[in-house]
Design an enzyme around this catalytic site. Structure first.
Site, PDB file in Angstrom:
ATOM      1  CG  MET A   1     -13.542  -2.729 -13.862  1.00 51.91           C
ATOM      2  SD  MET A   1     -12.113  -3.825 -14.174  1.00 51.91           S
ATOM      3  CE  MET A   1     -11.926  -4.586 -12.544  1.00 51.91           C
TER       4      MET A   1
ATOM      5  CG  ASP B   1      -9.464   1.727 -17.396  1.00 51.42           C
ATOM      6  OD1 ASP B   1     -10.341   0.844 -17.305  1.00 51.42           O
ATOM      7  OD2 ASP B   1      -8.777   2.106 -16.424  1.00 51.42           O
TER       8      ASP B   1
END
Lengths: 401, 401
Positions: free
Chosen positions: B182, B138
């Site tokens: 994501m 991330d």
């Protein structure tokens, strides 16, 4: 005989179809019989509308190499089925461009076009020839050992399943992963997703192809049994699995699925089985739809597949020069070790609207002998990593027409 | 000081975390200060239960190289948050194994463990040290230019988006493709999915990150506007986009989605936007969830990312030898051209439970200057194709512990 040839692409994309296009361009111009290779945009639709471009501008070695590593379909596609009125228009366009051979690259729907068009030309004493070049990631065309496009998709599935299996193994909590694989009517791609197990691994534990009936209760029992022994149970299921009545799993009228706007909808089989496992077993469960990536992942193309796809295009030119029409190029496997094929052709009517299923002898995927046969069949097709021309960002370069 | 060290992995998988593990094993054994590098299975859970294995058996160059190309987490993972009672048990296990440094590789939850454990050791006059090594696809950890694992996921997204864009361009009929990426709380990965446009392409036409508010009506207006000019409109959306009230899109209580068994469920944002486009515009629309592939596609790892992840592991050993504890390794970008970083460390409390958002100056993704800045930031991180050791089937070889 007209001095030019014309090529069009049809049906769904694959990683290898542009290699067949490269083969037609290269062999068409090299053979010395033709002046120009024309390309129809969006398949037969472009022929009808006259949306046609010269392709000799892409015939230098670098352009052909770039074309071979470009995913999807450089000339676009269509799903147009020829109507009776279309034939005359096609003949008119071909005559205007002095085209003597029309090459159509596609699956069994496209071969229907090859059959109809070649018959029309024969009936109208038009010397134009029509040659089909096989293409489908589904590998479901009769009369050929395999189809261009399948090997690369199978290579994607083998790599990606292996990675998903590792990804799913990390948590100590019991879980189920359901991977939905393309191939509505045939299980060839799902067999490729099973390779990690057929080659000696533990997963995927459950492999379901559309040719064999799927029983939901039996599936749940199998998942429960595997959950006793394994932290993570991996299932590779074809999008087209059906029950004993032939109804698609998850698509029965019993489904009460409603979307966010209150509309009834049919979820994919992966999502449906995820819901089923959650409902019946209640453990952690995830579904993964490999979606279009399995047909467009050119970065995972199999070199064997790209080379054979190009060969199919080149051989189509040779077959046309022999005077044939209404035929499709086919591969025959001559040897598994070392792997070799020979190229031939078959009447396109043997392929049009027909499908080649996974044979019943392979339905028992727990049988070690069956697993060995599948491995022997698949491994040569997924072999070879192409050396890709890359741009400064590391992305394989594409050729845009 | 105890003669051994211990390492554990935590949180979600990435392609690069095993490279950091390789760095700890290699530097830990080479520095001459330690006899054994132990590995805890399933992170802190394995420390608590004593599920610990010696890793010196994997310290030869080939094993380390294989470890670096193995996706997911070779020692498994956990999501265990330390409770007050756990500390004593951890201290007992470390003492039994003569462990003087515990290395924890993970994201901001794992850094919470680093903070708590290092504080407990300080309070109990235990000389044991705790060092954090960053890992998250991330890219949302503060105090570091970027995180190991991000570059490879970003490389996957860039390649895969480019292929999906080609795949979507083939049919003449108007269509919308929604790709769900994501990154629930941060848009770094979604920016990487936008690279094909930031580098000069037309698509993806719409890019939505969670840091900027998402307005459904505005989205539909933008899609309609793009549909006028384009056959195929491509959208890259983060799984975590939210409306002005901070509610996740598609997850509001208004959703009437019901699964096949009549149970209410929350579809992912991609599926929700697919339904919204179908409902409001009515054109052909497809949603694609890139799912775990974006975190486990080791065949698309960025060489820069793997090398830096290994460096982070090696530097963690160096920092431990300097006597530090309760810190996390960080990267500082020294230069963009040629790209170079320096390695430092930061108190883990600066990272634990905190997140690094995409900065507000980058919210206007239509701004050419912003696009250039994003490209400058991202390109070095996704660079480099690792030379993978492959087995006879062409699959990159994995190291299984």
């Amino acid at each position: 005989m007209g001095k030019n040839i014309l090529v069009g692409l049809s049906g769904g994309p694959s990683v290898a179809i542009n290699s067949s296009l490269a083969g037609v361009i290269d062999a068409g111009l090299r053979c010395g019989e033709f002046t120009e290779v024309y390309g129809a945009k969006n398949g037969i639709s472009g022929v009808l509308s006259g949306d046609i471009i010269p392709l000799s501008q892409y015939s230098d070695p670098e352009s052909l190499r770039l074309l071979m590593q470009t995913p999807a379909m450089a000339l676009g596609s269509c799903r147009h089925k020829l109507s009776a009125e279309d034939f005359q228009q096609v003949a008119k366009q071909l005559a205007e461009l002095s085209v003597s051979v029309f090459f159509y690259i596609g699956g069994n729907d496209s071969m229907d076009t090859v059959v109809k068009l070649s018959r029309y030309f024969a009936e109208t004493n038009n010397p134009c020839r029509v040659i089909g070049i096989p293409k489908t990631i589904d590998n479901d065309l009769p009369d050929t050992d395999h189809t261009p496009g399948f090997g690369s998709a199978a290579r994607y599935l083998y790599h990606t399943m292996s990675e998903i299996i590792r990804d799913s193994a990390i948590y100590p909590v019991k879980s189920v992963v359901i991977v939905e694989v393309m191939g509505r009517d045939s299980g060839w791609l799902t067999l490729a997703a099973g390779l990690p197990r057929f080659l000696g691994g533990a997963a995927p534990h459950i492999i379901a192809i559309p040719e064999a009936h799927f029983d939901e209760n039996e599936f749940i029992k199998q998942v429960e049994a595997h959950l006793v022994e394994n932290k993570s149970v991996i299932c590779a299921v074809s999008e087209g699995i059906r029950d004993e009545q032939g109804d698609y799993i998850g698509m029965s009228t019993k489904s009460g699925a409603v979307d966010s706007f209150g509309h009834t909808y049919l979820s994919g089989v992966g999502k449906y089985l995820e819901e089923l496992v959650a409902f019946k077993i209640g453990c952690k469960v995830r579904s993964i739809e490999l979606n279009v990536m399995q047909r467009c992942a050119s970065h995972l193309a199999a070199q064997t597949d790209l080379q054979e796809a190009r060969l199919a295009g080149e051989e189509a030119v040779r077959v046309a020069l022999e005077g044939k029409t209404g035929v499709m190029i086919t591969f025959k496997r001559e040897c598994n070790s070392p792997y070799s094929i020979s190229v031939s052709d078959t009447p396109a009517e043997n392929v049009a609207g027909k499908a080649k299923d996974v044979m019943a002898e392979w339905f028992n995927l727990e049988d070690a002998a069956v697993q060995r046969e599948i491995v022997t069949y698949l491994l040569p097709l997924i072999a070879g990593e192409p050396e890709l021309l890359r741009d400064e960002t590391g992305l394989p370069r594409y050729l845009l027409m």
